[in-house]
Structure formats: C-alpha cells, structure tokens
Design a protein around this motif. Sequence first.
Motif, PDB file in Angstrom:
ATOM      1  N   SER A 154      -1.866   9.235   8.322  1.00 45.36           N
ATOM      2  CA  SER A 154      -2.745   8.084   8.511  1.00 45.36           C
ATOM      3  C   SER A 154      -2.678   7.169   7.291  1.00 45.36           C
ATOM      4  O   SER A 154      -2.398   7.619   6.177  1.00 45.36           O
ATOM      5  N   ILE A 155      -2.955   5.905   7.540  1.00 40.73           N
ATOM      6  CA  ILE A 155      -2.997   4.899   6.479  1.00 40.73           C
ATOM      7  C   ILE A 155      -4.362   4.243   6.581  1.00 40.73           C
ATOM      8  O   ILE A 155      -4.729   3.714   7.642  1.00 40.73           O
ATOM      9  N   GLY A 156      -5.115   4.288   5.502  1.00 39.76           N
ATOM     10  CA  GLY A 156      -6.486   3.790   5.516  1.00 39.76           C
ATOM     11  C   GLY A 156      -6.615   2.286   5.428  1.00 39.76           C
ATOM     12  O   GLY A 156      -5.654   1.562   5.162  1.00 39.76           O
ATOM     13  N   ASN A 157      -7.827   1.809   5.646  1.00 33.04           N
ATOM     14  CA  ASN A 157      -8.135   0.385   5.563  1.00 33.04           C
ATOM     15  C   ASN A 157      -7.703  -0.197   4.221  1.00 33.04           C
ATOM     16  O   ASN A 157      -7.912   0.422   3.171  1.00 33.04           O
ATOM     17  N   SER A 158      -7.087  -1.339   4.262  1.00 21.36           N
ATOM     18  CA  SER A 158      -6.706  -2.112   3.062  1.00 21.36           C
ATOM     19  C   SER A 158      -5.818  -1.340   2.093  1.00 21.36           C
ATOM     20  O   SER A 158      -5.779  -1.647   0.903  1.00 21.36           O
ATOM     21  N   ALA A 159      -5.089  -0.352   2.585  1.00 17.90           N
ATOM     22  CA  ALA A 159      -4.296   0.527   1.718  1.00 17.90           C
ATOM     23  C   ALA A 159      -3.322  -0.225   0.818  1.00 17.90           C
ATOM     24  O   ALA A 159      -3.120   0.147  -0.334  1.00 17.90           O
ATOM     25  N   PHE A 160      -2.714  -1.280   1.325  1.00 18.96           N
ATOM     26  CA  PHE A 160      -1.737  -2.043   0.539  1.00 18.96           C
ATOM     27  C   PHE A 160      -2.166  -3.503   0.388  1.00 18.96           C
ATOM     28  O   PHE A 160      -1.336  -4.380   0.173  1.00 18.96           O
ATOM     29  N   SER A 161      -3.441  -3.763   0.483  1.00 24.62           N
ATOM     30  CA  SER A 161      -3.922  -5.145   0.392  1.00 24.62           C
ATOM     31  C   SER A 161      -3.678  -5.721  -0.999  1.00 24.62           C
ATOM     32  O   SER A 161      -3.708  -5.019  -2.000  1.00 24.62           O
ATOM     33  N   ARG A 162      -3.382  -6.982  -1.010  1.00 24.00           N
ATOM     34  CA  ARG A 162      -3.159  -7.752  -2.245  1.00 24.00           C
ATOM     35  C   ARG A 162      -2.004  -7.197  -3.094  1.00 24.00           C
ATOM     36  O   ARG A 162      -2.016  -7.326  -4.315  1.00 24.00           O
ATOM     37  N   CYS A 163      -1.016  -6.602  -2.443  1.00 25.86           N
ATOM     38  CA  CYS A 163       0.217  -6.202  -3.137  1.00 25.86           C
ATOM     39  C   CYS A 163       1.149  -7.411  -3.076  1.00 25.86           C
ATOM     40  O   CYS A 163       1.952  -7.549  -2.147  1.00 25.86           O
ATOM     41  N   SER A 164       1.015  -8.278  -4.021  1.00 21.83           N
ATOM     42  CA  SER A 164       1.629  -9.608  -3.942  1.00 21.83           C
ATOM     43  C   SER A 164       3.148  -9.619  -3.935  1.00 21.83           C
ATOM     44  O   SER A 164       3.753 -10.593  -3.501  1.00 21.83           O
ATOM     45  N   VAL A 174       2.864   8.875  11.352  1.00 25.51           N
ATOM     46  CA  VAL A 174       1.593   8.178  11.170  1.00 25.51           C
ATOM     47  C   VAL A 174       0.938   7.971  12.535  1.00 25.51           C
ATOM     48  O   VAL A 174       1.484   7.301  13.408  1.00 25.51           O
ATOM     49  N   ALA A 175      -0.221   8.584  12.705  1.00 21.82           N
ATOM     50  CA  ALA A 175      -0.938   8.524  13.983  1.00 21.82           C
ATOM     51  C   ALA A 175      -2.004   7.437  13.998  1.00 21.82           C
ATOM     52  O   ALA A 175      -2.404   6.971  15.060  1.00 21.82           O
ATOM     53  N   SER A 176      -2.468   7.020  12.809  1.00 22.66           N
ATOM     54  CA  SER A 176      -3.496   5.978  12.764  1.00 22.66           C
ATOM     55  C   SER A 176      -3.275   5.070  11.562  1.00 22.66           C
ATOM     56  O   SER A 176      -2.854   5.517  10.498  1.00 22.66           O
ATOM     57  N   ILE A 177      -3.573   3.800  11.793  1.00 22.21           N
ATOM     58  CA  ILE A 177      -3.459   2.786  10.744  1.00 22.21           C
ATOM     59  C   ILE A 177      -4.774   2.028  10.714  1.00 22.21           C
ATOM     60  O   ILE A 177      -5.256   1.563  11.753  1.00 22.21           O
ATOM     61  N   GLY A 178      -5.354   1.903   9.530  1.00 28.05           N
ATOM     62  CA  GLY A 178      -6.631   1.207   9.378  1.00 28.05           C
ATOM     63  C   GLY A 178      -6.492  -0.296   9.505  1.00 28.05           C
ATOM     64  O   GLY A 178      -5.408  -0.833   9.737  1.00 28.05           O
ATOM     65  N   ASP A 179      -7.587  -0.977   9.321  1.00 33.06           N
ATOM     66  CA  ASP A 179      -7.628  -2.432   9.401  1.00 33.06           C
ATOM     67  C   ASP A 179      -7.174  -3.065   8.087  1.00 33.06           C
ATOM     68  O   ASP A 179      -7.351  -2.493   7.014  1.00 33.06           O
ATOM     69  N   TYR A 180      -6.598  -4.240   8.196  1.00 35.81           N
ATOM     70  CA  TYR A 180      -6.234  -5.077   7.039  1.00 35.81           C
ATOM     71  C   TYR A 180      -5.386  -4.347   6.005  1.00 35.81           C
ATOM     72  O   TYR A 180      -5.548  -4.533   4.806  1.00 35.81           O
ATOM     73  N   VAL A 181      -4.478  -3.528   6.482  1.00 34.45           N
ATOM     74  CA  VAL A 181      -3.641  -2.730   5.593  1.00 34.45           C
ATOM     75  C   VAL A 181      -2.827  -3.604   4.637  1.00 34.45           C
ATOM     76  O   VAL A 181      -2.629  -3.248   3.487  1.00 34.45           O
ATOM     77  N   PHE A 182      -2.390  -4.772   5.100  1.00 35.23           N
ATOM     78  CA  PHE A 182      -1.541  -5.653   4.278  1.00 35.23           C
ATOM     79  C   PHE A 182      -2.192  -7.007   4.038  1.00 35.23           C
ATOM     80  O   PHE A 182      -1.522  -8.023   3.982  1.00 35.23           O
ATOM     81  N   SER A 183      -3.485  -7.057   3.879  1.00 36.13           N
ATOM     82  CA  SER A 183      -4.191  -8.325   3.774  1.00 36.13           C
ATOM     83  C   SER A 183      -4.478  -8.707   2.336  1.00 36.13           C
ATOM     84  O   SER A 183      -5.142  -7.962   1.641  1.00 36.13           O
ATOM     85  N   PRO A 184      -4.114  -9.845   1.882  1.00 38.15           N
ATOM     86  CA  PRO A 184      -2.960 -10.611   2.314  1.00 38.15           C
ATOM     87  C   PRO A 184      -1.742 -10.216   1.477  1.00 38.15           C
ATOM     88  O   PRO A 184      -1.834 -10.104   0.268  1.00 38.15           O
ATOM     89  N   CYS A 185      -0.655 -10.009   2.106  1.00 34.98           N
ATOM     90  CA  CYS A 185       0.621  -9.718   1.425  1.00 34.98           C
ATOM     91  C   CYS A 185       1.620 -10.762   1.916  1.00 34.98           C
ATOM     92  O   CYS A 185       2.425 -10.492   2.806  1.00 34.98           O
ATOM     93  N   TYR A 186       1.556 -11.933   1.353  1.00 31.82           N
ATOM     94  CA  TYR A 186       2.324 -13.066   1.859  1.00 31.82           C
ATOM     95  C   TYR A 186       3.823 -12.934   1.678  1.00 31.82           C
ATOM     96  O   TYR A 186       4.581 -13.601   2.357  1.00 31.82           O
ATOM     97  N   ASP A 187       4.278 -12.072   0.790  1.00 32.14           N
ATOM     98  CA  ASP A 187       5.716 -11.894   0.594  1.00 32.14           C
ATOM     99  C   ASP A 187       6.299 -10.787   1.463  1.00 32.14           C
ATOM    100  O   ASP A 187       7.487 -10.507   1.399  1.00 32.14           O
ATOM    101  N   LEU A 188       5.465 -10.148   2.281  1.00 36.02           N
ATOM    102  CA  LEU A 188       5.950  -9.082   3.161  1.00 36.02           C
ATOM    103  C   LEU A 188       6.843  -9.698   4.234  1.00 36.02           C
ATOM    104  O   LEU A 188       6.397 -10.493   5.052  1.00 36.02           O
ATOM    105  N   HIS A 189       8.131  -9.354   4.186  1.00 36.47           N
ATOM    106  CA  HIS A 189       9.091  -9.958   5.105  1.00 36.47           C
ATOM    107  C   HIS A 189       9.573  -9.001   6.176  1.00 36.47           C
ATOM    108  O   HIS A 189      10.008  -9.436   7.237  1.00 36.47           O
ATOM    109  N   SER A 190       9.533  -7.711   5.917  1.00 34.22           N
ATOM    110  CA  SER A 190      10.100  -6.736   6.848  1.00 34.22           C
ATOM    111  C   SER A 190       9.132  -5.575   7.047  1.00 34.22           C
ATOM    112  O   SER A 190       8.660  -4.977   6.080  1.00 34.22           O
ATOM    113  N   LEU A 191       8.865  -5.274   8.310  1.00 29.95           N
ATOM    114  CA  LEU A 191       7.936  -4.214   8.661  1.00 29.95           C
ATOM    115  C   LEU A 191       8.542  -3.386   9.789  1.00 29.95           C
ATOM    116  O   LEU A 191       8.974  -3.941  10.804  1.00 29.95           O
ATOM    117  N   SER A 192       8.595  -2.078   9.603  1.00 30.32           N
ATOM    118  CA  SER A 192       9.068  -1.171  10.644  1.00 30.32           C
ATOM    119  C   SER A 192       7.951  -0.187  10.947  1.00 30.32           C
ATOM    120  O   SER A 192       7.490   0.532  10.050  1.00 30.32           O
TER     121      SER A 192
END
Length: 86
Positions: A20-30, A41-59
């Motif tokens: 599992s990945i918790g809420n905001s786990a990678f937030s503000r990783c610029s 991974v069976a569950s993903i929290g809310d706003y995990v990547f908020s905001p990560c504007y340079d995130l270009h690739s997600l699998s």
Amino acid sequence: DAFSNCRNLQIITIPESVTSIGNSAFSRCSQLKSIIIPSSVASIGDYVFSPCYDLHSLSVPHRFKSQLFKLNCSDHVREISFHDNQ
C-alpha cells in the motif's frame, strides 16, 4: 507523507514487497520524474503525487486506471502505462 518534500527523488521503483501507498506519500517531490508501482500494491491513498509537476512517467497496475484522479497527477503526466496484475 513517507517521502513528502524529498526534493532529490527523481526515479522511483517501488519494491514488490510494498502492498500500500499512503496519502501524500510522494507529495511535493519537485524533481520526481518517473515512478513504477508494482502489482503487489493493493491500495493507493489520495494525493500521492500532489503536486509533482515534473512527474512525466507513471506505471501502475491496471486496476487503478479509474482511480488516477486520487493521485492528483493526471494533468501533467505525459506517459501513463498500465500493467496487468501478477
């Protein structure tokens, strides 16, 4: 908030041992550019990547396709790929 504000993270491959990945786990990783989330991974929290504007690739596992809004990243990610559950 496990890695929140880690400005040096650029590429992340989450290990298969993570379920599992918790809420905001990678937030503000610029500098975050790419992340691979395994089928374990069976569950993903809310706003995990908020905001990560340079995130270009997600699998992510295909089962999360309808939940991308929760990650708060679909507006700026250039490439999203889905993989089958294993």
